[in-house]
Enzyme design. Structure first.
Site, mmCIF file in Angstrom:
data_model
loop_
_atom_site.group_PDB
_atom_site.id
_atom_site.type_symbol
_atom_site.label_atom_id
_atom_site.label_comp_id
_atom_site.label_asym_id
_atom_site.label_seq_id
_atom_site.Cartn_x
_atom_site.Cartn_y
_atom_site.Cartn_z
ATOM 1 N N GLU A 149 31.373 45.605 53.268
ATOM 2 C CA GLU A 149 31.460 44.812 52.049
ATOM 3 C C GLU A 149 30.733 43.479 52.139
ATOM 4 O O GLU A 149 30.508 42.822 51.134
ATOM 5 C CB GLU A 149 32.954 44.558 51.737
ATOM 6 C CG GLU A 149 33.194 43.993 50.368
ATOM 7 C CD GLU A 149 34.655 43.645 50.084
ATOM 8 O OE1 GLU A 149 35.544 44.158 50.779
ATOM 9 O OE2 GLU A 149 34.880 42.850 49.168
ATOM 10 N N SER A 185 44.656 42.884 48.014
ATOM 11 C CA SER A 185 45.308 41.597 47.754
ATOM 12 C C SER A 185 46.584 41.758 46.929
ATOM 13 O O SER A 185 46.682 42.639 46.072
ATOM 14 C CB SER A 185 44.360 40.674 46.987
ATOM 15 O OG SER A 185 43.137 40.564 47.653
ATOM 16 N N SER A 239 39.475 44.510 41.186
ATOM 17 C CA SER A 239 38.254 44.628 40.378
ATOM 18 C C SER A 239 38.175 46.001 39.740
ATOM 19 O O SER A 239 38.325 47.020 40.418
ATOM 20 C CB SER A 239 37.014 44.412 41.247
ATOM 21 O OG SER A 239 37.008 43.129 41.791
HETATM 22 C C1 LIG Z 1 35.836 38.141 41.720
HETATM 23 C C2 LIG Z 1 36.909 38.609 42.666
HETATM 24 C C3 LIG Z 1 37.134 39.958 42.831
HETATM 25 C C4 LIG Z 1 38.136 40.403 43.702
HETATM 26 N N1 LIG Z 1 38.348 41.762 43.812
HETATM 27 C C5 LIG Z 1 39.338 42.200 44.612
HETATM 28 C C6 LIG Z 1 39.632 43.620 44.686
HETATM 29 O O1 LIG Z 1 38.979 44.436 44.042
HETATM 30 N N2 LIG Z 1 40.657 44.027 45.467
HETATM 31 C C7 LIG Z 1 41.397 43.152 46.209
HETATM 32 O O2 LIG Z 1 42.281 43.597 46.933
HETATM 33 N N3 LIG Z 1 41.176 41.800 46.145
HETATM 34 C C8 LIG Z 1 40.159 41.326 45.361
HETATM 35 N N4 LIG Z 1 39.916 39.956 45.280
HETATM 36 C C9 LIG Z 1 40.814 39.032 45.976
HETATM 37 C C10 LIG Z 1 40.190 38.335 47.167
HETATM 38 O O3 LIG Z 1 40.035 39.234 48.242
HETATM 39 C C11 LIG Z 1 41.120 37.163 47.508
HETATM 40 O O4 LIG Z 1 41.017 36.234 46.445
HETATM 41 C C12 LIG Z 1 40.729 36.486 48.804
HETATM 42 O O5 LIG Z 1 40.959 37.338 49.898
HETATM 43 C C13 LIG Z 1 41.522 35.170 49.001
HETATM 44 O O6 LIG Z 1 42.889 35.373 48.854
HETATM 45 P P1 LIG Z 1 43.749 34.456 47.882
HETATM 46 O O7 LIG Z 1 43.093 34.439 46.548
HETATM 47 O O8 LIG Z 1 45.169 34.912 47.958
HETATM 48 O O9 LIG Z 1 43.614 32.990 48.468
HETATM 49 P P2 LIG Z 1 44.422 32.376 49.703
HETATM 50 O O10 LIG Z 1 44.428 33.344 50.836
HETATM 51 O O11 LIG Z 1 45.736 31.861 49.214
HETATM 52 O O12 LIG Z 1 43.489 31.171 50.095
HETATM 53 C C14 LIG Z 1 43.482 29.924 49.390
HETATM 54 C C15 LIG Z 1 42.561 28.955 50.137
HETATM 55 O O13 LIG Z 1 43.095 28.706 51.457
HETATM 56 C C16 LIG Z 1 42.120 28.998 52.446
HETATM 57 N N5 LIG Z 1 42.755 29.622 53.622
HETATM 58 C C17 LIG Z 1 43.673 30.627 53.623
HETATM 59 N N6 LIG Z 1 44.002 30.942 54.899
HETATM 60 C C18 LIG Z 1 43.280 30.131 55.712
HETATM 61 C C19 LIG Z 1 43.167 29.991 57.139
HETATM 62 N N7 LIG Z 1 43.881 30.766 57.958
HETATM 63 N N8 LIG Z 1 42.320 29.064 57.618
HETATM 64 C C20 LIG Z 1 41.594 28.266 56.784
HETATM 65 N N9 LIG Z 1 41.656 28.342 55.425
HETATM 66 C C21 LIG Z 1 42.481 29.271 54.893
HETATM 67 C C22 LIG Z 1 41.178 30.013 51.790
HETATM 68 O O14 LIG Z 1 39.905 30.014 52.393
HETATM 69 C C23 LIG Z 1 41.164 29.533 50.347
HETATM 70 O O15 LIG Z 1 40.215 28.503 50.198
HETATM 71 C C24 LIG Z 1 38.928 39.480 44.426
HETATM 72 C C25 LIG Z 1 38.702 38.106 44.263
HETATM 73 C C26 LIG Z 1 37.725 37.668 43.392
HETATM 74 C C27 LIG Z 1 37.517 36.184 43.236
#
Ligand SMILES: Cc1cc2nc3c(=O)[nH]c(=O)nc-3n(C[C@H](O)[C@H](O)[C@H](O)COP(=O)(O)OP(=O)(O)OC[C@H]3O[C@@H](n4cnc5c(N)ncnc54)[C@H](O)[C@@H]3O)c2cc1C
Length: 323
Positions: A189, A73, A105
């Site tokens: 995962e 991410s 993480s």
């Molecule tokens: C506790 C925790 C640990 C994590 N650890 C890691 C890690 O170790 N390494 C890493 O790389 N990442 C990590 N992440 C990140 C995680 O993978 C991302 O938060 C996740 O993929 C969502 O991306 P974003 O936060 O950018 O949200 P966004 O992608 O911006 O999404 C925001 C909202 O929009 C919705 N949305 C987005 N696109 C669509 C679509 N096409 N259709 C419908 N709805 C949509 C999503 O479902 C969400 O509700 C972690 C996250 C958490 C909470």
């Protein structure tokens, strides 16, 4: 447990690993640091890594001496992972990486990070031109900044990568094949018992408290509903473990487990709060209020980490031929 003995593993089956992982989670064991290496970076290296990478990293991971982080991410790329901006530019003997990662993480305690980067400019095929490189997190040019979670924990971080040199021997798999590798990695995962056991100790502690106070019919009903769901999730998750054992890639099945499992985990704290506070306040065991508040503050993240609920449902819709 499942890795070959030659790399420090035990040649056990996925089902044997399941039994141990389930016990660790149910006991609330501190599994965070080596978790990602065991669950996904190790299996990824076993599948796509060079012989040298396997011999170098896997025995140390198996010994609990080498921790890996997932660098996927970025500040503007989460669900839409193909839009990442971190780049790796070709130089003599390797690659120079620039960019930043977020929500990483345990990066602050990890040794290495498997970093998804763009090795070719984005084209019409958005999934092309991505690669995975192993970055040593102690390298010059890597800065790790903590992000405190709502529950006050330091779990994840921002990782800044500024002109970091990565030698050719740290490329995982093939250059520009990163997307396929990442998809294979995510299947590891999404289906394990960690997707529905995050609040298990809370459930157990609440049951103990209610037992002491003599539970009402309402409390029995709520507990019964959660236990029934738990048993179903466990069967589903075990079935995915069997498919992994058979060498299959159960992407859709894993998505169902994660979607249902994280809904279960998110509903549990609120349901427990309603029955514990009404039924057993005088008898509530020490520690339950703390567990409850931690669970309530952590629960929103359950359906985000590892791919959000909406993204999983999109994968399922595709798997069912609906889009
Ligand atoms: C506790 C925790 C640990 C994590 N650890 C890691 C890690 O170790 N390494 C890493 O790389 N990442 C990590 N992440 C990140 C995680 O993978 C991302 O938060 C996740 O993929 C969502 O991306 P974003 O936060 O950018 O949200 P966004 O992608 O911006 O999404 C925001 C909202 O929009 C919705 N949305 C987005 N696109 C669509 C679509 N096409 N259709 C419908 N709805 C949509 C999503 O479902 C969400 O509700 C972690 C996250 C958490 C909470």
């Amino acid at each position: 447990m499942t890795w070959p003995e030659q790399y420090g593993g035990s040649n056990c089956s996925y089902l044997e690993r399941y039994v141990v992982i389930e016990e660790l989670l149910a006991a609330g064991a501190p599994v965070g640091a080596h978790w990602i290496a065991d669950r996904q970076s190790g299996p990824l290296l076993l599948r796509f890594g060079t012989e040298q990478q396997k011999q170098h990293y896997l025995p140390k991971m198996a010994q609990g001496e080498c921790f890996f982080a997932i660098g996927m991410s970025e500040p503007n790329s989460g669900s839409d992972l193909a839009s990442i901006k971190t780049t790796a530019k070709r130089v003599d003997g390797g690659w120079v990486v620039n960019g930043s990662k977020i929500w990483t993480s345990w990066a602050h305690v990890c040794h290495q990070m498997i970093t998804l980067c763009r090795t070719e400019p984005a084209s019409d095929n958005r999934h092309a031109g991505l690669s995975q490189l192993i970055i040593d997190l102690s390298s010059d040019g890597v800065t790790i900044r903590p992000i405190k979670s709502m529950a006050g924990e330091q779990h994840f971080n921002e990782v800044f990568i500024d002109n970091v040199f990565v030698a050719d021997d740290a490329v995982v798999g093939d250059i520009n094949n990163g997307w396929n590798q990442v998809m294979a990695e995510l299947a590891f995962e999404r289906s394990g018992p960690e997707r529905f056991l995050s609040c298990y100790r809370l459930l157990e502690a609440c049951i103990e408290s209610l037992r002491a106070g003599g539970p009402s019919a309402q409390a029995n009903r709520v507990i019964g509903q959660f236990i029934a769901k738990l048993m179903v999730l466990r069967q589903m998750s075990l079935s995915v473990a069997s498919q992994l054992q058979a060498g299959k890639l159960p992407v859709n099945e894993a998505s169902v487990v994660k979607d249902l499992g994280t809904s279960f985990e998110q509903d549990l704290p609120e349901a427990m709060r309603s029955i514990v506070s009404v039924e057993a306040r005088p008898q509530v065991e020490e520690g339950v209020p703390r567990m409850l508040s931690d669970a309530i503050l952590t629960a929103p993240s359950f359906s985000l980490r590892g791919g959000t609920r909406e993204i999983l449902r999109g994968i399922l819709a595709k798997g069912l031929g609906l889009r």
